[in-house]
Design a protein around this motif. Structure first.
Motif, PDB file in Angstrom:
ATOM      1  N   GLN A  37     -15.011  -4.409   1.200  1.00 42.11           N
ATOM      2  CA  GLN A  37     -13.923  -5.282   1.636  1.00 42.11           C
ATOM      3  C   GLN A  37     -13.934  -5.449   3.160  1.00 42.11           C
ATOM      4  OE1 GLN A  37     -12.195  -7.040  -0.499  1.00 42.11           O
ATOM      5  NE2 GLN A  37     -13.228  -5.981  -2.193  1.00 42.11           N
ATOM      6  N   GLU A  38     -14.331  -4.411   3.884  1.00 42.94           N
ATOM      7  CA  GLU A  38     -14.427  -4.510   5.340  1.00 42.94           C
ATOM      8  C   GLU A  38     -15.493  -5.521   5.741  1.00 42.94           C
ATOM      9  OE1 GLU A  38     -15.231  -0.618   6.775  1.00 42.94           O
ATOM     10  OE2 GLU A  38     -13.225   0.170   6.325  1.00 42.94           O
ATOM     11  N   ALA A  95     -14.183  -9.004   5.158  1.00 41.59           N
ATOM     12  CA  ALA A  95     -13.231  -9.391   6.192  1.00 41.59           C
ATOM     13  C   ALA A  95     -13.946  -9.767   7.485  1.00 41.59           C
ATOM     14  CB  ALA A  95     -12.239  -8.249   6.435  1.00 41.59           C
ATOM     15  N   PRO A 154     -12.587 -14.137   1.851  1.00 39.95           N
ATOM     16  CA  PRO A 154     -11.344 -13.574   1.304  1.00 39.95           C
ATOM     17  C   PRO A 154     -11.623 -12.281   0.549  1.00 39.95           C
ATOM     18  CG  PRO A 154     -12.057 -15.478   0.023  1.00 39.95           C
ATOM     19  CD  PRO A 154     -12.950 -15.428   1.213  1.00 39.95           C
ATOM     20  N   ALA A 155     -10.629 -11.414   0.537  1.00 43.87           N
ATOM     21  CA  ALA A 155     -10.760 -10.141  -0.176  1.00 43.87           C
ATOM     22  C   ALA A 155     -10.829 -10.384  -1.680  1.00 43.87           C
ATOM     23  CB  ALA A 155      -9.579  -9.239   0.167  1.00 43.87           C
ATOM     24  N   ARG A 173     -21.156  -7.029   9.386  1.00 42.52           N
ATOM     25  CA  ARG A 173     -21.137  -8.267   8.602  1.00 42.52           C
ATOM     26  C   ARG A 173     -22.137  -8.241   7.445  1.00 42.52           C
ATOM     27  NH1 ARG A 173     -19.367  -8.468  13.310  1.00 42.52           N
ATOM     28  NH2 ARG A 173     -17.765  -9.966  14.004  1.00 42.52           N
ATOM     29  N   GLY A 218     -15.345 -13.207   7.380  1.00 36.56           N
ATOM     30  CA  GLY A 218     -14.379 -14.276   7.161  1.00 36.56           C
ATOM     31  C   GLY A 218     -14.200 -14.666   5.718  1.00 36.56           C
TER      32      GLY A 218
END
Length: 826
Positions: free
Chosen positions: A168-169, A172, A177-178, A240, A175
């Motif tokens: 999830q990090e 985020a 969505p979770a 990323r 960019g």
């Protein structure tokens, strides 16, 4: 209108092939026939084994291999268009991938896929291409071994075991969505990396240093080491998901991101077209043929001289086998060549069956009886015999002087010189020569590049995760370079170009080559030119009887276009030891000289003959006898005779502790001319060529793999596999209404002896086929489809569809029988 169901397994794909296609597979991969598979399922299983797949990959050219490597990193199954884009790119690069290169790939890909299908490495229709699982395991990237493409694992593979929070990090940071679960998170990240637009936008925000890190990893290897506190560019990429952790200190560039950076290409430089063999020089074809013929004649002379050198028994064999370094140097000095070239001539004579071991307790090398037959042939036939033996030989003289896998020296004629790839490389090199115009000498570097393209895994890198002998990545290239040198030595090539006689040997056979060579070989002469300085000049090749006698009577002083022989007291004594009288020598020289016999030569022969045999050597240990007591007194008084331990037995006899041979040589070194005698007192005549091995066959080449079967064997194998497949897949009638009694698929039928007898008798009367289970005398069980012909005496005689022949089976070995359904033809 019916539809064809696509094959779901490799076995189904093979089953759908025609007999000709199946025979093509067995021809391309003969290891699948050892032994003949029972049915298609067993054939498919065997085709998917690791050893068989590695062998098949080794026989692919570079572009076919690149196609297989691209399939290994493509989705499974992969559409044809996806495979094509992995090879050509998606057209979004900076122009590195030229249009003509893409056109060449597009044109070559169908043939490459056809090759992979023929080898049973790829199956499925174009919309669902599948690489055999074992090949995918060998070629796909993993942490243990990188892919040949330089690509790493997919996002899904690289994130396996990663915590949901960390996923999830990453979402985020990019960019995205979770999501609610790791599966959808991985899918979202992979979709980002495969989206050209969004991925370009993400990289536009990357620091320049981060892009430099990606540039170092994009073409492989995709793995890099990081510190516990990575630099800001690395941290930006890791946050990323552009670098994913493999361990605490290692990160990897995921495959989807790498393909974006590569503009969709799996390979940096696809090679759809084989490299062209360039020309190093262009020569007059007739000059090439004459130069090759001259070298062919030199080759014959060298082998003849080697046989003559070992005529009376050659060097002893090392305990570990082969020739000692000292004996190889001695042979090289005698042949006036370097040691590597001497090793080549020795191995050539051995491979042609002209030299072998004699099998005696003190085992030595010596000419074989076949060498005498070879010497009686014409020059052109002798050359074709040597050239043919060289083409087929797996023994590799270029290895002499090197070391084996255990660090032991490799010796000439040793047991470790066979390399199964040598004949294939030789023939392929000469075939590439033959593709050039006559008189054209190829460029060695471009020729090696072509060979590496044709067999990249044989001449370069080994298959990933495949173990080999570890001899060296360039064995095939070294074999090619040795072929170039050996072909020139043997007269296959002349001035670097393939000769017309060699082309005839490759295309039409030995007879055609001999016919081409015959006009270029000089006719043997029946005369020499005697000169006053005790020499004789042979202005060309001599007839064999003349050459043999002259080689005993004189020593060769120099070779070349004309051979110079020198007469010495030792050479004349050698002729007298061989049983010649002085009068015979005078008559021989007068008959074969175009010039008068010089007086100094006549005096030399008479002087040596007058003293020859004045002393007699026999066995006591040894003794010397002479009618002239003064000569024996002179010998006893000579200090050089001290080591012989001579003592007088009688006024005309001296005894020695030395053996007769040593005593003979010692007195000759002192300037005397003794003759050996037998126990009866007769003079012993030493004849050349007295030692021959027992009949020997040439060494058998070590095959590279199972031999390629002929058409007859292929046809029989295909029929047997089809019949076995019928037996394994045929539809059978139920033998009972009880569902629990139904015979499971693939198991042997079970019936009582009475039911078995009744069923086969009924089948023999109606001429129908039945399905049986059978256990042979070794306890091996099998299932067969048979058509019973006769049942009597406890045996059933039937046509066995599985073996495609009539066989007889004991009834007590049949486990059970089942009738075939009327529509069950397998």
């Amino acid at each position: 209108m019916g539809t064809t169901t696509p094959p779901r397994t490799l076995a189904e794909a093979l089953r759908a092939r025609g007999d000709e296609s199946l025979a093509g597979l067995l021809r391309a991969r003969p290891d699948l026939l050892n032994p003949v598979p029972n049915d298609i399922t067993q054939l498919a299983t065997r085709a998917g084994t690791r050893a068989s797949v590695v062998r098949a990959l080794e026989h692919l050219d570079r572009f076919a291999l690149q196609t297989a490597e691209a399939l290994a990193v493509a989705p499974d199954p992969a559409p044809y268009d996806t495979l094509l884009s992995l090879l050509t790119g998606d057209g979004m690069d900076d122009g590195d991938q030229r249009d003509d290169a893409g056109a060449a790939i597009t044109a070559a890909l169908p043939d490459a896929l056809s090759t992979l299908r023929e080898q049973a490495l790829v199956w499925g229709e174009d919309d669902r291409l599948r690489l055999v699982r074992t090949a995918r395991e060998l070629l796909a990237p993993s942490p243990q071994h990188p892919s040949p493409t330089g690509l790493g694992p997919t996002v899904s593979e690289a994130t396996a075991g990663m915590s949901p929070g960390r996923l999830q990090e990453i979402l985020a940071a990019t960019g995205l969505p979770a999501t609610h679960d790791p599966v959808s998170a991985v899918a979202a990240l992979a979709a980002l990396f495969t989206d050209r637009t969004r991925m370009a936008e993400l990289l536009d925000t990357a620091p320049v240093e981060a892009l430099s890190v990606l540039d170092r990893l994009v073409w492989g290897p995709p793995y890099g080491e990081v510190t516990p506190n990575p630099t800001p560019p690395v941290k930006w990429l890791r946050d990323r998901g552009l670098l994913l952790p493999v361990s605490t200190r290692t990160v990897v560039l995921p495959r989807e991101a790498a393909l974006h950076l590569r503009a969709g290409r799996a390979h940096r430089v696809p090679e759809p077209v084989p490299p062209v063999v360039g020309a190093a020089a262009e020569r007059d074809p007739q000059a090439v043929d004459r130069a090759a013929a001259g070298q062919a004649f030199t080759a014959l002379s060298t082998v003849e001289e080697l046989l003559k050198l070992w005529n009376g028994g050659g060097p002893a064999i090392l305990r570990a086998g082969g020739l000692s370094v000292r004996e190889l140097k001695r042979a090289a000095n005698s042949l006036d060549v370097t040691e590597p070239i001497a090793a080549f001539w020795i191995e050539l004579a051995y491979g042609a069956g002209l030299l072998a071991t004699d099998g005696e307790p003190d085992e030595r090398y010596a000419p074989t009886p076949a060498s005498d037959e070879w010497l009686d042939l014409s020059a052109e036939d002798r050359w074709t015999h040597l050239a043919t033996a060289w083409l087929m030989a797996t023994r590799t003289p270029g290895l002499v002087g090197g070391q084996d896998a255990k660090g032991r020296a490799l010796s000439a004629l040793g047991p470790e010189l066979d390399r199964s790839a040598a004949p294939d490389v030789r023939r392929r090199v000469l075939a590439l020569f033959a593709e050039l115009p006559p008189g054209t000498a190829p460029d060695a570097e471009t020729l090696l590049r072509r060979l590496r393209w044709e067999r990249p895994l044989r001449g370069g890198a080994t298959p990933p995760a495949a173990t080999g002998t570890g001899e060296g990545a360039d064995l095939r290239s070294r074999l090619a370079l040795w072929t170039l040198n050996e072909a020139e030595l043997l007269g296959i090539t002349g001035r670097g170009a393939l000769s017309a006689q060699a082309r005839a040997l490759l295309d039409e056979g030995p007879d055609a080559a001999a016919a081409r060579l015959a006009p270029l070989i000089p006719e043997p002469l029946d005369h020499v030119l005697l000169q006053a300085d005790l020499t004789a000049v042979a202005p060309g090749p001599l007839e064999r009887p003349l050459a043999e006698t002259l080689s005993v009577l004189a020593d060769v002083e120099s070779k070349g276009g004309a051979t110079v022989y020198r007469f010495t007291p030792g050479s004349v004594r050698r002729a007298l030891d061989a049983g010649q009288a002085a009068a015979d020598l005078h008559a021989f020289l007068a008959a074969h000289s175009r010039t008068p016999v010089p007086q100094p030569l006549s005096y030399l022969i008479d002087d040596v003959a007058r003293r020859h045999g004045h002393l007699r050597i026999g066995a006591a240990s040894a003794y010397v006898r002479c009618d002239d007591e003064a000569v024996l007194n002179e010998i006893l008084a000579d200090r050089r005779s001290t080591g012989l331990r001579l003592r007088r037995l009688a006024p005309t006899v001296l005894a020695s502790q030395a053996d007769p041979g040593s005593l003979l040589e010692a007195l000759r070194d002192m300037g005397y001319a003794p003759a050996a005698e037998s126990a009866e007192g007769d003079v012993l005549i030493t004849r050349a060529g007295a030692r021959r091995t027992p009949p020997r066959t040439p060494p058998v080449p070590v095959p590279e793999g199972p031999p390629v079967p002929d058409d007859t064997l292929l046809g029989a194998a295909v029929r047997a596999i089809r019949a076995g497949d019928t037996a394994a897949t045929v539809i059978r009638k139920e033998t009972s209404e009880d569902p629990s009694s139904t015979t499971p698929a693939g198991s042997l039928p079970r019936t009582t002896p009475a039911e078995t007898l009744a069923t086969v008798q009924a089948a023999a009367m109606t001429g129908s086929a039945v399905w049986i289970g059978y256990v042979n005398a070794d306890g091996a069980a099998s299932q067969r489809v048979i058509a019973p012909v006769r049942v009597e005496g406890g045996f059933v005689t039937a046509y066995d569809h599985t073996a495609d022949e009539v066989r007889t089976y004991p009834l007590h070995r049949i486990t059970g029988v089942a009738e075939l359904a009327e529509d069950g033809k397998g």
